[in-house]
Design a protein around this motif. Structure first.
Motif, PDB file in Angstrom:
ATOM      1  N   ASN A  74      43.989  39.013  37.495  1.00  0.00           N
ATOM      2  CA  ASN A  74      43.348  39.086  38.795  1.00  0.00           C
ATOM      3  C   ASN A  74      42.058  39.899  38.714  1.00  0.00           C
ATOM      4  N   LEU A  75      42.097  41.057  38.044  1.00  0.00           N
ATOM      5  CA  LEU A  75      40.898  41.888  37.892  1.00  0.00           C
ATOM      6  C   LEU A  75      39.831  41.170  37.072  1.00  0.00           C
ATOM      7  N   ARG A  76      40.239  40.458  36.036  1.00  0.00           N
ATOM      8  CA  ARG A  76      39.278  39.699  35.219  1.00  0.00           C
ATOM      9  C   ARG A  76      38.563  38.666  36.075  1.00  0.00           C
ATOM     10  N   GLN A  77      39.316  37.963  36.912  1.00  0.00           N
ATOM     11  CA  GLN A  77      38.715  36.953  37.781  1.00  0.00           C
ATOM     12  C   GLN A  77      37.773  37.588  38.803  1.00  0.00           C
ATOM     13  N   GLN A  78      38.128  38.778  39.327  1.00  0.00           N
ATOM     14  CA  GLN A  78      37.264  39.458  40.278  1.00  0.00           C
ATOM     15  C   GLN A  78      35.953  39.874  39.626  1.00  0.00           C
ATOM     16  N   ARG A  79      36.027  40.331  38.367  1.00  0.00           N
ATOM     17  CA  ARG A  79      34.796  40.747  37.664  1.00  0.00           C
ATOM     18  C   ARG A  79      33.871  39.556  37.432  1.00  0.00           C
ATOM     19  N   GLU A  80      34.463  38.392  37.139  1.00  0.00           N
ATOM     20  CA  GLU A  80      33.661  37.186  36.902  1.00  0.00           C
ATOM     21  C   GLU A  80      33.048  36.667  38.182  1.00  0.00           C
ATOM     22  N   PHE A  81      33.720  36.909  39.312  1.00  0.00           N
ATOM     23  CA  PHE A  81      33.255  36.432  40.608  1.00  0.00           C
ATOM     24  C   PHE A  81      32.054  37.245  41.029  1.00  0.00           C
ATOM     25  N   ILE A 141      49.356  50.251  58.508  1.00  0.00           N
ATOM     26  CA  ILE A 141      48.267  50.977  59.150  1.00  0.00           C
ATOM     27  C   ILE A 141      46.979  50.172  59.044  1.00  0.00           C
ATOM     28  N   CYS A 142      46.141  50.260  60.058  1.00  0.00           N
ATOM     29  CA  CYS A 142      44.851  49.575  60.083  1.00  0.00           C
ATOM     30  C   CYS A 142      43.787  50.514  59.503  1.00  0.00           C
ATOM     31  N   LEU A 143      43.157  50.088  58.417  1.00  0.00           N
ATOM     32  CA  LEU A 143      42.097  50.871  57.777  1.00  0.00           C
ATOM     33  C   LEU A 143      40.819  50.052  57.718  1.00  0.00           C
ATOM     34  N   CYS A 144      39.678  50.726  57.823  1.00  0.00           N
ATOM     35  CA  CYS A 144      38.414  50.049  57.568  1.00  0.00           C
ATOM     36  C   CYS A 144      38.253  49.905  56.059  1.00  0.00           C
ATOM     37  N   THR A 145      37.328  49.072  55.644  1.00  0.00           N
ATOM     38  CA  THR A 145      37.096  48.840  54.220  1.00  0.00           C
ATOM     39  C   THR A 145      36.828  50.148  53.480  1.00  0.00           C
ATOM     40  N   ASP A 146      36.055  51.060  54.100  1.00  0.00           N
ATOM     41  CA  ASP A 146      35.704  52.319  53.433  1.00  0.00           C
ATOM     42  C   ASP A 146      36.932  53.198  53.201  1.00  0.00           C
ATOM     43  N   CYS A 147      37.782  53.336  54.228  1.00  0.00           N
ATOM     44  CA  CYS A 147      38.994  54.148  54.068  1.00  0.00           C
ATOM     45  C   CYS A 147      39.971  53.475  53.096  1.00  0.00           C
ATOM     46  N   HIS A 148      40.048  52.157  53.148  1.00  0.00           N
ATOM     47  CA  HIS A 148      40.944  51.432  52.247  1.00  0.00           C
ATOM     48  C   HIS A 148      40.487  51.574  50.799  1.00  0.00           C
ATOM     49  N   THR A 149      39.184  51.532  50.587  1.00  0.00           N
ATOM     50  CA  THR A 149      38.627  51.687  49.234  1.00  0.00           C
ATOM     51  C   THR A 149      38.915  53.085  48.699  1.00  0.00           C
ATOM     52  N   ALA A 150      38.764  54.101  49.534  1.00  0.00           N
ATOM     53  CA  ALA A 150      39.065  55.476  49.104  1.00  0.00           C
ATOM     54  C   ALA A 150      40.551  55.638  48.817  1.00  0.00           C
ATOM     55  N   THR A 151      41.391  55.011  49.614  1.00  0.00           N
ATOM     56  CA  THR A 151      42.836  55.090  49.417  1.00  0.00           C
ATOM     57  C   THR A 151      43.229  54.518  48.056  1.00  0.00           C
ATOM     58  N   HIS A 152      42.653  53.367  47.716  1.00  0.00           N
ATOM     59  CA  HIS A 152      42.921  52.734  46.411  1.00  0.00           C
ATOM     60  C   HIS A 152      41.821  53.148  45.425  1.00  0.00           C
ATOM     61  N   PHE A 153      41.729  54.436  45.167  1.00  0.00           N
ATOM     62  CA  PHE A 153      40.630  55.001  44.391  1.00  0.00           C
ATOM     63  C   PHE A 153      40.542  54.415  42.971  1.00  0.00           C
ATOM     64  N   LEU A 182      37.472  50.793  39.162  1.00  0.00           N
ATOM     65  CA  LEU A 182      37.385  49.555  38.374  1.00  0.00           C
ATOM     66  C   LEU A 182      36.310  48.620  38.916  1.00  0.00           C
ATOM     67  N   ARG A 183      36.092  48.675  40.211  1.00  0.00           N
ATOM     68  CA  ARG A 183      35.084  47.805  40.835  1.00  0.00           C
ATOM     69  C   ARG A 183      33.696  48.433  40.834  1.00  0.00           C
ATOM     70  N   GLY A 184      33.582  49.650  40.303  1.00  0.00           N
ATOM     71  CA  GLY A 184      32.282  50.306  40.212  1.00  0.00           C
ATOM     72  C   GLY A 184      31.822  50.969  41.491  1.00  0.00           C
ATOM     73  N   VAL A 185      32.752  51.260  42.429  1.00  0.00           N
ATOM     74  CA  VAL A 185      32.374  51.894  43.693  1.00  0.00           C
ATOM     75  C   VAL A 185      33.110  53.228  43.863  1.00  0.00           C
ATOM     76  N   GLY A 186      33.484  53.842  42.758  1.00  0.00           N
ATOM     77  CA  GLY A 186      34.195  55.118  42.804  1.00  0.00           C
ATOM     78  C   GLY A 186      33.396  56.225  43.480  1.00  0.00           C
ATOM     79  N   ASP A 187      32.084  56.283  43.227  1.00  0.00           N
ATOM     80  CA  ASP A 187      31.251  57.321  43.858  1.00  0.00           C
ATOM     81  C   ASP A 187      31.234  57.160  45.373  1.00  0.00           C
ATOM     82  N   ARG A 188      31.120  55.925  45.824  1.00  0.00           N
ATOM     83  CA  ARG A 188      31.116  55.660  47.265  1.00  0.00           C
ATOM     84  C   ARG A 188      32.473  56.029  47.884  1.00  0.00           C
ATOM     85  N   ALA A 189      33.561  55.701  47.172  1.00  0.00           N
ATOM     86  CA  ALA A 189      34.902  56.033  47.661  1.00  0.00           C
ATOM     87  C   ALA A 189      35.077  57.549  47.744  1.00  0.00           C
TER      88      ALA A 189
END
Length: 197
Positions: free
Chosen positions: A190-197, A102-114, A119-126
């Protein structure tokens, strides 16, 4: 000429993949991937050329819009169109089977992977996007997320066999994912590397 074959254009992927159920997993909902299944997503399991073929087909058949909220890609607001998998889990056979792309926008995809959003600090936005798109009240959305995490805990305790016949039947080449016992460590790195990035 044989040396040039690797650059030859591959045929388009059919708009409906063999065995794909376009109605499976309709709407926006929190769909947490069990930790025992991390790194078994389509993008990590197919060759790069095949991923591009799939991505073009998914966004093209969706008319370059999110299949949930209808938004288009907007580079200014960093909203992209992304491919998401809908999986069926058979508890009896312990099989995780791909049923829909399925094609999702970033916002819907972020909410889907709540969970990943938190973990990325965008839970409120999701959470806000989930409520906006579904019309859920705060209490209903929180109960929905809690139920999704309960299901995630149950499914994460199981080692699942991956069924990607929907892709192989369409001529997609697979790359083997990490072994199930290695996936949590790979995910943590992978998550550790994302946090450092």
């Amino acid at each position: 000429m044989t040396d040039l074959e690797r650059w030859a254009a591959l045929p388009d992927v059919p708009d409906l993949l063999p065995g794909e159920d376009r109605a499976f997993g309709a709407g926006l909902f929190v769909d947490l991937v069990p930790s025992s299944c991390w790194f078994t997503n389509v993008r990590s399991c197919v060759a790069r050329r095949d991923w591009e073929r799939l991505r073009r087909m998914i966004t093209g058949r969706a008319g370059q819009r999110c299949e949930i909220c209808g938004n288009r890609e907007d580079r200014g607001s960093r909203r992209w169109l992304e491919a998401h998998e809908r999986w069926a889990y058979d508890d009896r056979t312990r099989t995780q089977a791909l049923r829909r792309l399925i094609c999702l926008c970033t916002d819907c995809h972020t909410a889907t992977h709540f969970g990943l959003a938190q973990l990325r600090g965008v839970g409120d936005r999701a959470m806000a996007h989930l409520r906006q798109v579904t019309g859920m009240s705060t209490a209903d959305a929180e109960a929905h997320v809690e139920a999704a995490f309960e299901l995630w805990h149950r499914r994460s305790a199981v080692t699942w066999t991956l069924d990607l016949t929907m892709l192989t039947s369409a001529g997609i080449t697979l790359n083997p994912p990490p072994d199930a016992d290695q996936r949590p460590a790979v995910a943590e790195e992978n998550l550790r590397q994302q946090r450092e990035f």
